[in-house]
Design an enzyme around this catalytic site. Structure first.
Site, mmCIF file in Angstrom:
data_model
loop_
_atom_site.group_PDB
_atom_site.id
_atom_site.type_symbol
_atom_site.label_atom_id
_atom_site.label_comp_id
_atom_site.label_asym_id
_atom_site.label_seq_id
_atom_site.Cartn_x
_atom_site.Cartn_y
_atom_site.Cartn_z
ATOM 1 N N CYS A 5 0.890 -1.097 0.100
ATOM 2 C CA CYS A 5 0.008 0.044 0.104
ATOM 3 C C CYS A 5 0.994 1.334 -0.100
ATOM 4 C CB CYS A 5 -0.798 0.036 1.303
ATOM 5 S SG CYS A 5 -1.837 1.390 1.398
ATOM 6 N N CYS A 19 0.522 3.478 3.267
ATOM 7 C CA CYS A 19 0.819 2.962 4.459
ATOM 8 C C CYS A 19 2.401 3.768 4.766
ATOM 9 C CB CYS A 19 1.142 1.586 4.725
ATOM 10 S SG CYS A 19 -0.483 0.769 4.926
ATOM 11 N N HIS A 61 -3.976 0.971 8.020
ATOM 12 C CA HIS A 61 -4.620 0.360 6.775
ATOM 13 C C HIS A 61 -5.884 -0.040 7.125
ATOM 14 C CE1 HIS A 61 -4.029 -0.826 2.545
ATOM 15 N NE2 HIS A 61 -4.867 -1.804 3.011
ATOM 16 N N ASN A 111 -13.613 9.118 -1.655
ATOM 17 C CA ASN A 111 -14.604 8.062 -2.130
ATOM 18 C C ASN A 111 -14.318 6.836 -1.506
ATOM 19 O OD1 ASN A 111 -15.289 9.553 -4.355
ATOM 20 N ND2 ASN A 111 -13.720 9.082 -5.809
ATOM 21 N N HIS A 157 -6.669 1.899 1.694
ATOM 22 C CA HIS A 157 -6.116 2.725 2.831
ATOM 23 C C HIS A 157 -7.279 3.877 3.273
ATOM 24 C CE1 HIS A 157 -2.615 3.754 5.676
ATOM 25 N NE2 HIS A 157 -3.125 4.792 5.631
ATOM 26 N N HIS A 177 -8.399 7.198 2.841
ATOM 27 C CA HIS A 177 -7.822 8.508 2.142
ATOM 28 C C HIS A 177 -9.094 9.265 1.698
ATOM 29 C CE1 HIS A 177 -7.788 6.242 -1.236
ATOM 30 N NE2 HIS A 177 -7.459 7.420 -1.895
ATOM 31 N N GLN A 209 -9.438 13.083 -1.073
ATOM 32 C CA GLN A 209 -8.600 13.792 -2.110
ATOM 33 C C GLN A 209 -9.001 15.335 -2.085
ATOM 34 O OE1 GLN A 209 -8.161 11.706 -6.097
ATOM 35 N NE2 GLN A 209 -9.905 10.406 -5.406
#
Ligand SMILES: [Zn+2]
Length: 345
Positions: free
Chosen positions: A71, A74, A117, A157, A168, A170, A172
């Site tokens: 990933c 991570c 994660h 998303n 993971h 996250h 944007q």
């Protein structure tokens, strides 16, 4: 929140946002040998509608569903360095290596909510959500003053059903080089109502929903979460501040703490709906960087494509072809379902 700025091997900026109160050393260098990417974004306009379309062909090569031990979000390990050099972090924001917007035509950044994660935004602590909000407010203020950025849109998303390629937790941050059509339409509608009635459509809606209560999901001291009366999605919630502010950077500390709690409550209810993680999009609607700020009213919109435990809503002929939504679930039922869930945490 404490911010520390660093640079990645290919020259991209990475910013650590720590929960605090003590500053943490963020001195681990990026060990990778990375050449700068030549991302070229081509913004075209549909000749029939004038609406912008972003052509970003380099994104075809982006990392797609890597194994968990590879990933890129991570914390960096000596044998598998990722995008974040530090062995631990709280929240980080860095420029996307495969951006939808680049080359002076807007910006695209990635924001990681945690170094764990296997968790989700809904499982973050209120303290961490506050750090995420502070980071988004900081990025909004900075990007709004950046050449070539007209609109800052922070969003998450979540779920493969939405098309997520990295698991993971996250989000944007897009810095659009134009005002997106949806924002333009909302501003136009707000300007018209301000002129004719002297009130803001979201202010009017908020007052009506709070008074009626049928579609209210949860209430905070400074925010109310409700299903909009013309919900387009089978799950859709607006989280709205009681005071009109143009963007995240204008929120007070109290308002930020309160929306941390309200948004966690909403997302935990979403996950409790079907006893499984709900795929969703959560996006902050803000004022454009310049102009029309008095016609904008910040709010968070959360929506899902899941319409039943085993069914997804697809954007088909009417939605994709004509931008007319047909919703199989009434907004009142959506609100009732969300109110009735028992988030198991
Ligand atoms: Zn990860």
């Amino acid at each position: 929140m404490i911010r520390t700025d660093r640079t990645l091997a290919d020259g991209r900026r990475i910013r650590y946002y720590d929960d605090g109160p003590e500053p943490r050393p963020r001195d681990r260098a990026d060990p990778r040998d990375l050449a700068p990417t030549a991302a070229v974004t081509d913004i075209r306009h549909d000749p029939l509608t004038g609406e912008p379309v972003v052509i970003a062909a380099h994104r075809q090569d982006r990392t797609h569903k890597p194994a968990a031990d590879h990933c890129p979000l991570c914390p960096g390990r000596p044998d598998a360095p990722g995008e974040i050099p530090e062995p631990h972090y709280d929240v980080v924001v860095f420029e996307n290596r495969f951006p939808a917007f680049a080359g002076g035509q807007g910006r695209a950044e990635v924001v990681c909510f945690t170094d764990e994660h296997d968790t989700s935004f809904a499982e973050l602590s209120p303290t961490r959500v506050r750090t995420v909000l502070d980071a988004l407010a900081d990025r909004t203020a900075e990007l709004s003053g950046t050449d070539g950025v007209r609109q800052v849109f922070p969003f998450e998303n979540r779920g493969e059903e939405i098309g997520v390629t990295l698991h993971h937790p996250h989000g944007q941050i897009y810095g659009y080089p134009f005002v997106p059509p949806r924002t333009a339409r909302m501003l136009e509608h707000a300007r018209a109502r301000l002129t004719t009635h002297g009130t803001h459509p979201l202010g009017d809606l908020l007052a009506a929903e709070r008074a009626d209560g049928t579609r209210v999901v949860t209430r905070g001291r400074h925010w109310t979460a409700f299903v909009p009366p013309a919900a387009r999605w089978p799950v859709q919630v607006l989280i709205v501040p009681h005071r009109r502010v143009a963007d995240l950077s204008e929120l007070t500390a109290d308002e930020r703490d309160d929306v941390a709690g309200v948004s966690l409550d909403v997302l935990r209810r979403c996950d409790a709906l079907y006893d499984r993680p709900l795929p969703y999009v959560a996006g902050w609607h803000q004022a454009p960087a310049v102009g029309d700020r008095e016609a904008a009213w910040l709010h968070l919109e959360v929506f899902s494509v899941r319409r039943a435990a085993d069914k997804l809503k697809y954007l088909a002929g009417s939605e994709s072809g004509m931008a007319v939504w047909v919703n199989d679930v009434t907004p009142e039922r959506i609100a009732e379902n969300l109110r009735d869930t028992r988030p198991g945490r």
